[in-house]
Motif scaffolding. Structure first.
Motif, PDB file in Angstrom:
ATOM      1  N   ARG A   1       0.861  -1.171  -0.078  1.00 58.97           N
ATOM      2  CA  ARG A   1      -0.062  -0.044  -0.207  1.00 58.97           C
ATOM      3  C   ARG A   1       0.967   0.998   0.125  1.00 58.97           C
TER       4      ARG A   1
ATOM      5  N   THR B   1       2.797   1.657  -3.426  1.00 56.54           N
ATOM      6  CA  THR B   1       1.947   1.860  -4.704  1.00 56.54           C
ATOM      7  C   THR B   1       1.197   3.280  -4.562  1.00 56.54           C
ATOM      8  N   THR B   2       1.189   3.987  -3.485  1.00 55.88           N
ATOM      9  CA  THR B   2       0.559   5.253  -3.446  1.00 55.88           C
ATOM     10  C   THR B   2       1.702   6.522  -3.378  1.00 55.88           C
TER      11      THR B   2
ATOM     12  N   SER C   1       3.368   3.257 -13.565  1.00 58.40           N
ATOM     13  CA  SER C   1       2.704   2.183 -12.918  1.00 58.40           C
ATOM     14  C   SER C   1       2.461   2.261 -11.457  1.00 58.40           C
ATOM     15  N   PRO C   2       1.723   1.859 -10.773  1.00 56.57           N
ATOM     16  CA  PRO C   2       1.708   1.829  -9.409  1.00 56.57           C
ATOM     17  C   PRO C   2       2.791   0.569  -8.799  1.00 56.57           C
TER      18      PRO C   2
ATOM     19  N   ALA D   1       2.092  -2.481  -8.151  1.00 55.19           N
ATOM     20  CA  ALA D   1       1.778  -3.514  -7.055  1.00 55.19           C
ATOM     21  C   ALA D   1       2.509  -5.000  -7.185  1.00 55.19           C
TER      22      ALA D   1
ATOM     23  N   ASN E   1      -1.776  -6.685 -16.296  1.00 55.00           N
ATOM     24  CA  ASN E   1      -1.670  -5.538 -15.763  1.00 55.00           C
ATOM     25  C   ASN E   1      -0.121  -4.941 -15.685  1.00 55.00           C
TER      26      ASN E   1
ATOM     27  N   GLU F   1      -1.112   1.089 -15.714  1.00 52.55           N
ATOM     28  CA  GLU F   1      -1.549   1.631 -14.426  1.00 52.55           C
ATOM     29  C   GLU F   1      -2.645   0.917 -13.516  1.00 52.55           C
ATOM     30  N   THR F   2      -3.150  -0.264 -14.031  1.00 47.06           N
ATOM     31  CA  THR F   2      -4.089  -1.160 -13.562  1.00 47.06           C
ATOM     32  C   THR F   2      -3.239  -2.097 -12.489  1.00 47.06           C
ATOM     33  N   ASP F   3      -1.968  -2.093 -12.453  1.00 49.43           N
ATOM     34  CA  ASP F   3      -1.289  -2.864 -11.610  1.00 49.43           C
ATOM     35  C   ASP F   3      -1.210  -2.319 -10.046  1.00 49.43           C
ATOM     36  N   THR F   4      -2.711  -2.654  -9.363  1.00 51.60           N
ATOM     37  CA  THR F   4      -2.853  -2.167  -8.272  1.00 51.60           C
ATOM     38  C   THR F   4      -2.896  -3.313  -7.250  1.00 51.60           C
TER      39      THR F   4
ATOM     40  N   ASP G   1      -5.452  -4.285  -5.450  1.00 50.90           N
ATOM     41  CA  ASP G   1      -6.553  -5.278  -5.317  1.00 50.90           C
ATOM     42  C   ASP G   1      -6.474  -6.234  -6.213  1.00 50.90           C
TER      43      ASP G   1
END
Length: 392
Positions: free
Chosen positions: A119, A122-123, A193-194, A196, A361, A365-368, A370
């Motif tokens: 968390r 990724t933020t 990309s985050p 994750a 991902n 940017e969808t590599d999150t 969740d």
């Protein structure tokens, strides 16, 4: 099928044909010193139930004096003994790679700790890429702080490239002397990309294995170095600017003995969707699953023994494990920090969910957070804890 009875003359006829074909010399009964045909008489006494007149304990016929049996040369005997010795060592090594007493205590892996790490990383804004050195420093500082919190005395291996300073974060557990095991993961991302799965999942796993190592430091069979690398992603991938290259080169230059390196590269994406798993070669589909629900242990041929040992401990968990030994020419086999250690002659393996061969991902940017399966990650990290506790 017709059965033909065997009489006492059959061996003589067979030997006669061999005589005519090979040596053209008569065969004579074996005569012991002292005269007579005692050997022939003993052969009759020792004849087996099958009717073949050859004793299992002694030869009853020999070639005539013109074709004398010569002793085996001493050099050949020594060569054969050496070959037997080498084969024995290879068999023992192969056995040792897969067998031996195991220690598999409950490592107490914390899923909450891993979630907190993913968390945080990724933020970070802007993303922790080479374009944003300040975010890279904040990520490195977080890893440093966590290692210190777990009782380590971490250090930074700083280097400058393209006018900016970047740092690997290092910490060690176990005895200071002797060969060491390296466990590493990169903390940078590609673009915005985050990251994750790529590669916060692996950093989270690295920190949990490190926490376990510090807690069980007196039980470790040797030194373990934990390294969080800068700049694995493009444009520095496959260059001397990779943090792992800097670290591996420093070990090589110092003559440090390394028993192996375990690279954590994307360990959090799993799916039960049919057909979700892809491969660099269509032929591999014949031998590996089509569903992306396993963790991979990837190595070159030179690191096969290390791969077997690592896979053995991962297989002791509930996660499915698949091992691939292949040359770097196959796309993806060397797509992470383990490649740097191969370059300097060290054994190294990659633990991975296979990246873009499964995860849609990848570098997006969808590599999150969740999208990660923390239950499967927990099992992978548990197996890695057992690796450092057992690999000698």
């Amino acid at each position: 099928m017709r059965l033909i009875p065997v009489d006492s003359q059959a061996p003589q006829r067979v030997i006669g044909r061999a005589e005519q074909r090979f040596c053209r010399q008569p065969l004579v009964p074996f005569t012991r010193p002292g005269g007579g045909h005692q050997g022939q008489a003993e052969a009759a006494e020792d004849r087996s139930p099958g009717g073949i007149g050859l004793s299992p304990k002694r030869a009853t016929f020999s070639f005539a004096s013109e074709v004398r049996a010569s002793p085996v040369p001493i050099g050949r005997i020594k060569t054969m003994r050496a070959m037997i010795f080498v084969l024995s060592i290879l068999l023992l090594v192969a056995y040792g790679c897969a067998h031996g007493r195991l220690c598999h205590p409950d490592p107490g892996v914390s899923t909450d700790n891993m979630k907190d790490t993913v968390r945080y990383l990724t933020t970070l804004q802007p993303a922790r890429s080479h374009d944003h050195p300040e975010s890279m420093k904040r990520a490195a500082a977080y890893i440093y702080r966590k290692l210190a919190e777990y009782g380590f005395e971490p250090m930074e291996q700083t280097y400058v490239i393209s006018g900016s300073a970047y740092a690997n974060v290092l910490a060690s557990a176990g005895p200071a002397e002797g060969s060491r095991l390296i466990v590493g993961a990169h903390y940078d991302v590609c673009g915005e990309s985050p990251g994750a799965d790529d590669n916060a999942s692996a950093v989270a796993g690295l920190l949990e294995v490190a926490r376990f190592a510090k807690k069980h430091e007196s039980e470790l069979p040797g030194r373990v170095d934990f390294v969080a690398y800068a700049l694995e992603e493009p444009p520095f991938f496959e260059t001397a600017g990779m943090g792992s290259h800097v670290h591996a080169e420093s070990l090589h230059n110092q003559g440090v003995r390394v028993k192996g390196m375990i690279c954590l590269e994307m360990i959090g994406y799993f799916t039960e969707e049919a057909g979700s798993q892809n491969y660099p070669l269509a032929l591999l589909r014949l031998f590996y699953p089509s569903t992306g629900n396993f963790i991979g242990v990837i190595s070159n041929f030179g690191s096969s023994c290390l791969a077997s040992r690592v896979a053995r401990h991962l297989k002791a968990t509930s996660v499915r494990v698949r091992t691939l030994r292949a040359p770097s020419s196959i796309r993806g086999v060397d797509f992470s920090d383990h490649r740097s250690y191969w370059e300097f002659g060290y054994d190294a393996v990659m633990i991975t969910d296979t990246a873009f061969y499964r995860n849609p991902n990848y570098h997006r940017e969808t590599d999150t957070i969740d999208t990660l399966d923390f239950g499967k990650m927990h099992e992978v990290v548990k197996g890695l804890c057992w690796c450092i506790l057992n690999i000698k």
